[in-house]
Design a protein around this motif. Structure first.
Motif, PDB file in Angstrom:
ATOM      1  N   GLU A  35       0.823  -1.220   0.000  1.00 32.25           N
ATOM      2  CA  GLU A  35       0.000   0.000   0.000  1.00 32.25           C
ATOM      3  C   GLU A  35       0.849   1.260   0.000  1.00 32.25           C
ATOM      4  O   GLU A  35       0.500   2.254  -0.651  1.00 32.25           O
ATOM      5  N   HIS A  36       1.983   1.230   0.715  1.00 31.42           N
ATOM      6  CA  HIS A  36       2.801   2.431   0.873  1.00 31.42           C
ATOM      7  C   HIS A  36       4.069   2.411   0.031  1.00 31.42           C
ATOM      8  O   HIS A  36       4.921   3.302   0.173  1.00 31.42           O
TER       9      HIS A  36
ATOM     10  N   GLY B  56       9.261   3.803   4.869  1.00 23.67           N
ATOM     11  CA  GLY B  56       9.219   3.030   3.638  1.00 23.67           C
ATOM     12  C   GLY B  56       9.963   1.716   3.697  1.00 23.67           C
ATOM     13  O   GLY B  56      10.441   1.220   2.665  1.00 23.67           O
TER      14      GLY B  56
ATOM     15  N   ARG C  77       5.026   2.929   6.982  1.00 23.35           N
ATOM     16  CA  ARG C  77       4.344   4.099   6.407  1.00 23.35           C
ATOM     17  C   ARG C  77       5.277   5.284   6.215  1.00 23.35           C
ATOM     18  O   ARG C  77       5.256   5.943   5.171  1.00 23.35           O
ATOM     19  N   GLU C  78       6.105   5.575   7.220  1.00 18.82           N
ATOM     20  CA  GLU C  78       6.879   6.815   7.224  1.00 18.82           C
ATOM     21  C   GLU C  78       8.309   6.664   6.696  1.00 18.82           C
ATOM     22  O   GLU C  78       8.839   7.577   6.077  1.00 18.82           O
TER      23      GLU C  78
END
Length: 392
Positions: free
Chosen positions: A32-33, A352, A349-350
């Protein structure tokens, strides 16, 4: 008047505590990220083309129908030769080796074949997530014994204390997922002495057997007669040959245990993909791919550890497997204080990069500020992950 809508009957779950695995969750989050997925343990590079070509040849030769239930004879014979050459274990390919649909099926089948309702099975935590559900499906009771935090070495006093007259089996795993710890010869000898006066069976998960580093030798249960005589020894072609999606493994066990194993095996999978078995049998004529595997992965481990050493992650020992664990408590970010699972989601998320929390391998979610990365990746993948992690 409309007829009533069909209703799904209510049921009681056989595994009420089981949800979606952490590996599935983190892989989905990574996708997703657009994160580098160092969470789930599989290579992002291809296997040897010669192995793929061997499958094609097997298909073209007509090996496309059911093979014998225990597995293609040539593959069982190749495994018998390997066990003798590497570990000095003489085993009968006809009565003591079974080809399985991967190691996960092998472990489930071993447990179902010997564990009766109410039997206790000792597991050493952190442990692979299928062990306890397998025990529960058999009606057994999992007895959790922690490995020593930090070193993840076996604590034999605790193991001895966990063994009771109700203990049917003990599951061990070396090289160890998730920690990368490797059992020593002294460990194996101590285990042999501990179990000698008991009727406790042993399930030895050795899927990372060819990934032992720094000149160490894999201490297979097969090397120890007192252990081999009571053991199911589980191996994985998927891990060894970079083909995890093929789901082909083997179980080596004494004839009496194999007979019980096959009773269950014939009814939960019956048999395993035919052309791949023939391909693996021919590919095993050359031992170089598994003999050289330790050096291949040690180079990747060293590349990854060197890069991590430039960050504020604290490296834990990495003696085997293709996993590297790190302590997150010294990171210069406030998120270091999050629970391990939340930290891994934040990292994905932040930053990667996807990792797996070690707490996922404990029944009680024990949080020791440690996460696991997989380095079975292309060098460029590892370098990109290290570039992103360098911001920490």
């Amino acid at each position: 008047m409309n007829p009533p809508l069909p209703r799904t009957p209510a049921l009681t779950s056989r595994l009420p505590k089981v949800g979606t695995t952490i590996f599935t969750v983190m892989s989905a989050l990574a996708a997703e990220h657009g994160a580098v997925n160092l969470g789930q343990g599989f290579p992002d590079f291809d296997c040897d083309p010669a192995l793929v070509n061997a499958v094609t040849r097997a298909m073209q030769a007509g090996h496309n129908q059911y093979p014998p239930m225990p597995g293609v004879p040539a593959l069982r014979q190749a495994m018998a030769a390997k066990m003798q050459a590497l570990y000095g274990l003489a085993c009968d390919a006809n009565t003591e080796i079974t080809v399985t649909a991967g190691a996960t099926q092998a472990i489930l089948t071993a447990i179902l074949s010997v564990v009766q309702p109410g039997d206790e099975v000792v597991v050493l935590e952190p442990c692979y997530d299928s062990y306890v559900p397998n025990i529960e499906l058999a009606g057994g009771v999992a007895v959790r014994v922690p490995l020593t935090p930090g070193s993840f070495r076996p604590d034999f006093d605790r193991i001895a204390s966990a063994i009771t007259p109700r203990t049917r089996a003990l599951i061990i795993n070396s090289p160890h997922n998730p920690s990368g710890m490797v059992w020593s010869a002294a460990d194996m000898q101590q285990l042999q002495d501990l179990l000698a006066p008991t009727d406790v069976l042993l399930i030895s998960d050795e899927v990372y057997e060819h990934m032992v580093f720094d000149g160490q030798v894999h201490q297979s249960v097969a090397r120890y007669p007192g252990l081999a005589a009571r053991a199911f020894i589980v191996s994985s072609f998927g891990k060894t040959y970079h083909v995890t999606g093929w789901k082909v493994g083997t179980v080596v066990a004494p004839a009496a245990l194999t007979a019980e194993f096959r009773k269950v095996h014939q009814f939960n999978v019956f048999t395993v993909n035919t052309p791949m078995q023939h391909a693996l049998a021919s590919y095993m004529d050359n031992p170089a791919p598994y003999v050289e595997l330790a050096a291949f992965y040690q180079r990747k481990r060293d590349l990854f550890r060197e890069g991590l050493a430039a960050t504020r992650f604290r490296l834990l020992p990495g003696q085997g497997t293709y996993f590297q664990c790190v302590d997150i408590s010294s990171l210069a970010v406030p998120e270091r204080d999050l629970p391990e699972g939340d930290f891994c989601q934040w990292l994905t998320r932040e930053m990667g990069v996807a990792a797996i929390p070690l707490s996922a391998f404990y029944g009680d979610g024990f949080d020791q500020r440690v996460v696991r990365f997989c380095f079975a990746k292309k060098d460029d993948t590892l370098r990109e992950a290290l570039k992103r992690l360098s911001r920490l």
